[in-house]
Design a protein around this motif. Structure first.
Motif, PDB file in Angstrom:
ATOM      1  N   ILE A 133      47.478  46.290  35.358  1.00  0.00           N
ATOM      2  CA  ILE A 133      46.123  46.826  35.237  1.00  0.00           C
ATOM      3  C   ILE A 133      45.178  45.661  34.955  1.00  0.00           C
ATOM      4  N   ILE A 134      44.161  45.510  35.808  1.00  0.00           N
ATOM      5  CA  ILE A 134      43.239  44.366  35.716  1.00  0.00           C
ATOM      6  C   ILE A 134      41.817  44.886  35.660  1.00  0.00           C
ATOM      7  N   SER A 135      41.067  44.393  34.707  1.00  0.00           N
ATOM      8  CA  SER A 135      39.662  44.775  34.599  1.00  0.00           C
ATOM      9  C   SER A 135      38.909  44.362  35.855  1.00  0.00           C
ATOM     10  N   MET A 136      38.009  45.249  36.316  1.00  0.00           N
ATOM     11  CA  MET A 136      37.284  44.974  37.563  1.00  0.00           C
ATOM     12  C   MET A 136      36.297  43.822  37.444  1.00  0.00           C
ATOM     13  N   ASP A 137      35.943  43.454  36.217  1.00  0.00           N
ATOM     14  CA  ASP A 137      35.021  42.323  36.094  1.00  0.00           C
ATOM     15  C   ASP A 137      35.757  40.990  35.958  1.00  0.00           C
ATOM     16  N   SER A 138      37.066  41.026  36.187  1.00  0.00           N
ATOM     17  CA  SER A 138      37.854  39.792  36.156  1.00  0.00           C
ATOM     18  C   SER A 138      37.528  38.911  37.352  1.00  0.00           C
ATOM     19  N   GLY A 173      40.293  37.285  32.967  1.00  0.00           N
ATOM     20  CA  GLY A 173      39.803  38.594  32.551  1.00  0.00           C
ATOM     21  C   GLY A 173      40.890  39.379  31.854  1.00  0.00           C
ATOM     22  N   ASP A 174      40.543  40.593  31.449  1.00  0.00           N
ATOM     23  CA  ASP A 174      41.501  41.435  30.737  1.00  0.00           C
ATOM     24  C   ASP A 174      42.522  42.021  31.684  1.00  0.00           C
ATOM     25  N   LEU A 175      43.769  42.026  31.249  1.00  0.00           N
ATOM     26  CA  LEU A 175      44.827  42.647  32.034  1.00  0.00           C
ATOM     27  C   LEU A 175      45.921  43.135  31.100  1.00  0.00           C
ATOM     28  N   ASN A 182      38.437  53.141  33.311  1.00  0.00           N
ATOM     29  CA  ASN A 182      37.604  53.682  34.392  1.00  0.00           C
ATOM     30  C   ASN A 182      37.192  52.593  35.381  1.00  0.00           C
ATOM     31  N   TYR A 183      37.342  51.343  34.982  1.00  0.00           N
ATOM     32  CA  TYR A 183      36.899  50.243  35.831  1.00  0.00           C
ATOM     33  C   TYR A 183      38.000  49.187  35.918  1.00  0.00           C
ATOM     34  N   THR A 184      39.074  49.558  36.577  1.00  0.00           N
ATOM     35  CA  THR A 184      40.224  48.660  36.665  1.00  0.00           C
ATOM     36  C   THR A 184      40.832  48.692  38.053  1.00  0.00           C
ATOM     37  N   TYR A 185      41.541  47.626  38.354  1.00  0.00           N
ATOM     38  CA  TYR A 185      42.471  47.617  39.483  1.00  0.00           C
ATOM     39  C   TYR A 185      43.859  47.923  38.919  1.00  0.00           C
ATOM     40  N   ALA A 186      44.660  48.613  39.701  1.00  0.00           N
ATOM     41  CA  ALA A 186      46.047  48.876  39.303  1.00  0.00           C
ATOM     42  C   ALA A 186      46.957  48.562  40.481  1.00  0.00           C
ATOM     43  N   PHE A 187      47.900  47.640  40.252  1.00  0.00           N
ATOM     44  CA  PHE A 187      48.816  47.236  41.311  1.00  0.00           C
ATOM     45  C   PHE A 187      50.259  47.364  40.831  1.00  0.00           C
TER      46      PHE A 187
END
Length: 371
Positions: A105-110, A85-87, A7-12
């Motif tokens: 997929i990268i966690s938004m708090d990264s 951060g988590d990816l 729910n709180y990720t970037y996706a590229f």
């Protein structure tokens, strides 16, 4: 790897690669997103706790202006960054030929750290302020997993250690936007001596090279001729003057002609005379500027032939010491030395010195008397 909260990720969309047995990822970012995700907040940290150099703000306007002035053909290389951060990478397909294409997929708090390209990032931000539409264009980002400060510092060192700057001549040769470059190359092609004896690549001429001129030196001389004129729109009369000026010089300096006619070796010319070096060519450029502004009527064969009354020998220390030749006996070049060398040439040609040239000449003579 920790579980990512989707729910709180970037996706590229990204391509996965492998270097040194470690995965990395290549993706595309809109320029407006680059300025939001990557920050430069390390300015106050001591150098040993940073993984990149402090931004040199004086470089930014030039880089930003390059983008703003060339919106249809600017080119930027990839940024290189680390993700702290988590990816996870999710392939689009399990088929082997598509397994390295997928979503990163990268966690938004990264945290994102630029290892190479922070000046480009800052210039992009400045350019978007002037041209907001640029924000929708993209730049490629090469992502690595962050493995701590030591690894990030090593990445910065590795990325920059082996970078080799292009020579000034190559930079000029390939810059088709520069009107003085275009004029200079056309000039070189139009005069046999320049065409056959100009090195268009090097920063210096090797000892046994058959060349006697550098493209960068002729270019700088033309810049001096056109100083005080609009260099972005060179008038036909200015171009005609430059072509005639250099044609007369090339035809009337006897040692240059001797090299052209194979009566003198190019290496021997460079070893024994100063008149093919950058300082002399730039001095001739300064004199060309004076003539363009004050004495076009003087541009004749008889006038330019007076250059042969000058003793161009490197042994002529009476004229050239501390002007074109330094205390160590080597050819030297800085702005003051260009003026001082031009002063001698102007005197031999019977041209008056300007007020600024007289001041520099007087100081030079005073210092000479003190020694």
């Amino acid at each position: 790897m920790n579980t990512i909260d989707n729910n709180y990720t970037y996706a590229f969309p990204a391509i996965r690669g492998l270097q040194a047995k470690k995965e990395y990822y290549v993706t595309m970012f809109p320029l407006k997103l680059v300025t939001k995700i990557f920050f430069n907040d390390l300015q106050e940290l001591p150098p040993e706790y940073r993984a990149q150099r402090v931004i040199n703000r004086s470089r930014l306007p030039e880089i930003a202006r390059y983008i703003i002035d060339n919106p249809e053909d600017y080119v930027f290389s990839s940024l290189t960054a680390s993700i702290d951060g988590d990816l996870k990478f999710i392939p689009f397909s399990q088929e082997s030929q598509f397994s390295d294409l997928g979503n990163l997929i990268i966690s938004m708090d990264s945290k994102f750290l630029i290892n190479d390209g922070q000046h480009r990032r800052a210039a992009i931000e400045e350019a978007i302020q002037h041209r907001p539409e640029l924000g929708n264009e993209t730049i490629s980002i090469v992502f690595f997993r962050d493995e701590g400060l030591r690894r990030s510092q090593q990445m910065f060192s590795d990325l920059n250690k082996h970078a080799v700057n292009t020579t000034k001549s190559i930079g000029i040769l390939f810059d088709h936007r520069d009107p003085i470059r275009n004029l200079t190359l056309e000039l070189i092609e139009s005069i046999d001596l320049l065409r056959d004896f100009t090195d268009k690549e090097g920063n210096s001429i090797p000892k046994f090279s058959p060349k006697i001129f550098l493209l960068s030196n002729i270019y700088e001389a033309n810049k001096l001729i056109l100083s005080d004129f609009n260099k972005n729109e060179i008038e036909s009369t200015e171009k005609e003057f430059i072509f005639k000026y250099w044609s007369l010089i090339c035809n009337n300096i006897k040692e240059w002609q001797q090299v052209k006619n194979k009566q003198l070796n190019a290496s021997a010319l460079r070893d024994n005379y100063i008149h093919s070096y950058g300082i002399t060519l730039e001095s001739l450029g300064a004199i060309g500027n004076f003539l363009l502004k004050n004495g076009k009527h003087l541009l004749t064969e008889d006038f330019i032939n007076k250059l042969n009354n000058i003793n161009w020998s490197r042994q002529n220390l009476e004229d050239w010491k501390d002007r074109a030749i330094g205390p160590n006996g080597r050819i030297t070049k800085n702005k003051q030395c260009v003026v001082l060398t031009a002063n001698i040439i102007k005197k031999r040609l019977g041209l008056a010195l300007t007020q600024e040239e007289n001041i520099i000449e007087s100081r030079f003579e005073q210092n000479k008397r003190r020694k």
